[in-house]
Design a protein around this motif. Sequence first.
Motif, mmCIF file in Angstrom:
data_model
loop_
_atom_site.group_PDB
_atom_site.id
_atom_site.type_symbol
_atom_site.label_atom_id
_atom_site.label_comp_id
_atom_site.label_asym_id
_atom_site.label_seq_id
_atom_site.Cartn_x
_atom_site.Cartn_y
_atom_site.Cartn_z
ATOM 1 N N TYR A 115 0.828 -1.204 0.000
ATOM 2 C CA TYR A 115 0.000 0.000 0.000
ATOM 3 C C TYR A 115 0.858 1.248 0.000
ATOM 4 N N LYS A 134 -6.630 3.381 2.443
ATOM 5 C CA LYS A 134 -6.993 2.123 1.771
ATOM 6 C C LYS A 134 -6.556 0.931 2.619
ATOM 7 N N LEU A 135 -5.362 1.014 3.176
ATOM 8 C CA LEU A 135 -4.861 -0.035 4.062
ATOM 9 C C LEU A 135 -5.791 -0.198 5.259
ATOM 10 N N LYS A 162 6.364 2.093 0.629
ATOM 11 C CA LYS A 162 5.147 1.292 0.725
ATOM 12 C C LYS A 162 5.017 0.694 2.128
#
Length: 115
Positions: free
Chosen positions: A8, A13-14, A100
């Motif tokens: 991610y 979103k994670l 990330k």
Amino acid sequence: MKPFVREYHNDQKLQNDVQKLADNGITKEHIYLMSHDEDRTERLANNTDANTVGTQEMSLAEVVGNIFNEKGDELRNKLQDLGFSESEADTYEEDLDEGKVLLMVTESKDIEKII
């Protein structure tokens, strides 16, 4: 069995995906987060009720050795402790270098269908 892994860039979103896992019965004990930024990892883990890969997953020799290792070496060791090969750990560590965050799930359910 190796954990399910997803990368991610977007923290929201994670967090949404970790919530979906929890809603589908995946418990905190099976959800791990990892990034190069320990503060970010801790914040995300606290916000999502997930784990970080810490000393409980490592042997004493690795814990002591990691005190003297570079951050990348430490993260590669942690990835290998979770069951990844050396080359897989290198690849994931490069992704972490790019900023990330890794979500790893050790539950055997079909995670792809959940998130």
